[in-house]
Design a protein around this motif. Structure first.
Motif: not given
Length: 324
Positions: A133-136, A238-241
């Motif tokens: 989810q998060c690149p950071y 991806c940005e999940p719901g």
């Protein structure tokens, strides 16, 4: 549980946010119970990053350290899933699916949320490892390799532009968001991000179904051919719901956002009296560090309210009770 015990605060959820709130209240000499189901949101991840002094620690290790730090302060723990809460005489009684019950003056919901992944075969198996989810949080570990972003929400294109910071080889899959508008396509070209149109048919995983963890090899995109186009990627973001709904949250009747997260004020106070929410239960984007900090602030506010309540029932000089 001891039926005679009444806690100042019952914390629902024993992740970083819940443990942070319990630590503050325990150090304030409050009676605290933490009820935890043992299913943290970050459990699929091999490690948690970006948390000062513990960068790269496993989620289990972080929780273990947090629990150990609470021992000197007398914080109690109960393993279980809370499925209901009832308010009576300014006290909350919470019950678990195992039939346990506990009473508390205030409830702090740190129950997190459930990620809603794209309905693509292999997504659940890859989640937290090759599907991220998060690149950071995980970009450094896959830097300078073939990366992808699957279109899942309106924020996905911005995520693709951001991910280019970690690798020169980034592919954006609009998936079911449809063709990329020309202005957005221009921005992607300016960042050197490749676009592969068409729905993602599956995530390609190494090994067989009995092998864990399974490495991500890439994705297969429906390009109109029988086999589809195979695009190699070591990681796809991806940005999940988000779904923070639960039987407990439903039973409380708190005001909710569209994603099921609990609406709070700046201190973490929910719309229901003596109910508070911290971490991902209130903010789906909260990272470990921010969740811990927000929970700290909320716990300070909870203790301040408890002090006010304690003042309201102190006996006066004649021995009668004021307020109440």
């Amino acid at each position: 549980m001891d039926d005679s015990e009444t806690y100042d605060a019952v914390v629902i959820g024993g992740g970083i946010a819940g443990l942070s709130a319990a630590l503050v209240l325990g150090r304030a000499r409050r009676r605290v119970l933490v009820i935890d189901a043992g299913t943290p949101r970050n459990a699929p991840a091999d490690a948690a990053y970006g948390f000062p002094t513990r960068d790269g620690a496993t989620p289990e290790h972080l929780v273990g350290l947090g629990r150990a730090e609470l021992e000197p302060y007398g914080v109690h723990f109960l393993d279980g899933v809370v499925d209901g809460a009832e308010e009576r005489a300014d006290l909350w009684t919470v019950t678990t699916t195992d039939g346990e019950a506990a009473r508390g003056r205030h409830l702090i919901l740190a129950s997190g949320l459930r990620d809603v992944l794209p309905e693509v075969p292999g997504a659940r198996e890859a989640w937290g490892r090759g599907l991220l989810q998060c690149p950071y949080c995980h970009g450094w570990e896959v830097r300078d390799q073939a990366l992808g972003v699957i279109g899942s929400t309106g924020a996905s294109l911005a995520q693709a532009l951001l991910l280019r910071q970690w690798s020169a080889d980034v592919t954006y899959f609009p998936h079911r968001l449809g063709p990329v508008p020309e202005e957005d396509a221009r921005r992607l070209r300016a960042r050197g991000v490749r676009v592969v149109e068409g729905p993602v048919r599956e995530f390609l995983l190494a090994g067989d179904a009995d092998h864990r963890p399974r490495a991500l090899l890439g994705v297969r995109v429906d390009d109109g051919s029988a086999d589809g186009e195979r695009v190699p990627c070591v990681a796809v973001f991806c940005e999940p719901g988000a779904d923070a709904g639960s039987p407990l949250v439903a039973s409380l009747g708190c005001e909710l956002r569209d994603d099921g997260c609990i609406v709070t004020d700046h201190l973490g106070r929910a719309s229901r009296m003596r109910v508070w929410a911290v971490g991902n239960a209130a903010d789906p984007a909260a990272h470990l560090a921010t969740a811990a900090g927000d929970a700290y602030r909320t716990a300070v506010a909870v203790n301040a309210v408890l002090v006010q309540e304690d003042c309201a029932v102190l006996p006066d000089a004649e021995g009668t009770v004021r307020g109440g």
